[in-house]
Write a protein that holds these residues in place. Structure first.
Motif, mmCIF file in Angstrom:
data_model
loop_
_atom_site.group_PDB
_atom_site.id
_atom_site.type_symbol
_atom_site.label_atom_id
_atom_site.label_comp_id
_atom_site.label_asym_id
_atom_site.label_seq_id
_atom_site.Cartn_x
_atom_site.Cartn_y
_atom_site.Cartn_z
ATOM 1 N N ILE A 166 -13.251 -4.800 -0.854
ATOM 2 C CA ILE A 166 -11.784 -4.814 -0.748
ATOM 3 C C ILE A 166 -11.234 -3.409 -0.989
ATOM 4 N N ASP A 167 -11.746 -2.737 -2.013
ATOM 5 C CA ASP A 167 -11.287 -1.363 -2.283
ATOM 6 C C ASP A 167 -11.545 -0.449 -1.085
ATOM 7 N N ARG B 142 -4.665 -11.029 -12.538
ATOM 8 C CA ARG B 142 -4.164 -10.138 -11.474
ATOM 9 C C ARG B 142 -2.689 -10.426 -11.178
ATOM 10 N N GLN C 289 -7.057 -11.926 -0.590
ATOM 11 C CA GLN C 289 -8.380 -12.299 -0.098
ATOM 12 C C GLN C 289 -8.853 -13.625 -0.705
ATOM 13 N N GLU D 105 -4.252 -7.207 -3.107
ATOM 14 C CA GLU D 105 -5.235 -7.440 -2.027
ATOM 15 C C GLU D 105 -6.288 -8.460 -2.468
ATOM 16 N N ARG D 106 -6.719 -8.388 -3.720
ATOM 17 C CA ARG D 106 -7.733 -9.343 -4.183
ATOM 18 C C ARG D 106 -7.175 -10.761 -4.221
ATOM 19 N N VAL E 256 -1.723 -2.491 -5.577
ATOM 20 C CA VAL E 256 -2.360 -2.864 -4.313
ATOM 21 C C VAL E 256 -3.728 -3.506 -4.525
ATOM 22 N N GLY E 257 -4.499 -3.037 -5.518
ATOM 23 C CA GLY E 257 -5.818 -3.627 -5.760
ATOM 24 C C GLY E 257 -5.716 -5.090 -6.174
ATOM 25 N N ARG F 159 -17.912 -7.743 -3.717
ATOM 26 C CA ARG F 159 -16.790 -8.173 -2.881
ATOM 27 C C ARG F 159 -15.541 -7.354 -3.233
ATOM 28 N N GLY F 160 -15.376 -7.108 -4.541
ATOM 29 C CA GLY F 160 -14.248 -6.284 -4.953
ATOM 30 C C GLY F 160 -14.347 -4.864 -4.411
ATOM 31 N N THR F 161 -15.557 -4.331 -4.409
ATOM 32 C CA THR F 161 -15.766 -2.989 -3.845
ATOM 33 C C THR F 161 -15.419 -2.974 -2.365
ATOM 34 N N ILE G 69 -9.020 -1.147 1.594
ATOM 35 C CA ILE G 69 -7.714 -0.555 1.262
ATOM 36 C C ILE G 69 -7.699 0.907 1.697
ATOM 37 N N ARG H 45 1.667 1.282 -4.774
ATOM 38 C CA ARG H 45 0.225 1.535 -4.836
ATOM 39 C C ARG H 45 -0.409 1.026 -6.122
ATOM 40 N N LEU I 5 0.832 -1.213 0.000
ATOM 41 C CA LEU I 5 0.000 0.000 0.000
ATOM 42 C C LEU I 5 0.862 1.256 0.000
#
Lengths: 148, 99
Positions: free
Chosen positions: B57-58, A133, A112, A108-109, A104-105, B53-55, B61, A101, A97
């Motif tokens: 996570i955003d 990704r 998860q 993180e996905r 990061v999306g 679910r993606g939202t 963050i 940056r 993060l």
């Protein structure tokens, strides 16, 4: 947490490539959940390599200007999350993060997705998305963009 | 309420606020660890789509970035359909719960 035994950046890259092969293979035979775990750890090892190679950790003044709690040892972080009580330590997700940056999306996905498989009810998204990704994290690394 | 309790409460309130903007939030619990200065946020969404679910996570963050200097955050996202009884989550002693 900083481990006492450190892998080299090159070893991390090798582990990343190996995990990607396993992940892709599992996804191709319909096992996206555990494939996603391997794909996440492929991305994890890329980040580890990037941190080890990032010259910001050799520049005390730049590092401290970025965040007063960052130290040279944080390039060897292994835990996903850190701690904010002494001894303060950064986790990998927090370093992504702060320093990288742009990925990061995706990172993180993938993380998860790994959590969903290991502790939840499994990965329920599109299998191809896992590889897409990871590929974006890989592309950023290969292009030299994972630099603070 | 001491400083850490207030911090955990603030984390819970902000997380709820951010998530409820776009998502159907069934429950949110925060488990703080004062010793390490960290917290685990357990998020239960109501029948989320994959995009939702993606939202989530955003949003987390953004929350992590907001609290980056103060507390180390981890989180997990659940679908209320996968929770036999969302009330079971309340059996654990969360430091903050929103339902």
């Amino acid at each position: 947490m900083v481990a006492s035994v450190q892998l080299t950046a090159e070893t991390h890259k090798q582990r990343s490539a190996s995990h990607l092969v396993v992940g892709r293979g599992l996804i191709e035979v319909g096992e996206a959940s555990w494939g996603g775990v391997a794909v996440f750890y492929s991305a994890y090892h890329l980040i580890k390599a990037a941190l080890i190679e990032d010259p910001i950790f050799d520049d005390f003044d730049r590092l401290r200007a970025l965040d007063a709690t960052l130290t040279a040892d944080d390039r060897y972080a292994t835990s996903h999350h850190g701690r904010r009580k002494p001894p303060i330590q950064w986790g990998i997700n927090e370093l992504v993060l702060k320093l990288y940056r742009s990925v990061v999306g995706d990172y993180e996905r993938l993380h998860q997705a790994s959590i969903d498989t290991r502790y939840g009810t499994g990965y329920k998204g599109p299998p191809d998305e896992l590889l897409e990704r990871q590929a974006r994290v890989q592309a950023s690394y290969d292009a030299g963009h994972l630099r603070a | 309420m001491d400083d850490f309790d207030a911090l955990v409460h603030s984390l819970g309130e902000h997380s709820v606020s951010y998530l409820r903007r776009d998502l159907k939030l069934a429950q949110l619990s925060v488990f703080g660890d004062q010793l390490t200065g960290s917290a685990f946020v357990e998020i239960v969404l109501s029948h989320p789509t994959w995009e939702e679910r993606g939202t989530a996570i955003d949003r987390m963050i953004e929350i992590r970035e907001m609290f980056l200097d103060e507390i180390s955050i981890s989180y997990a996202i659940h679908d209320d359909e996968d929770c036999d009884d969302p009330g079971v989550l309340k059996d654990r002693e969360a430091d903050y719960v929103a339902a």
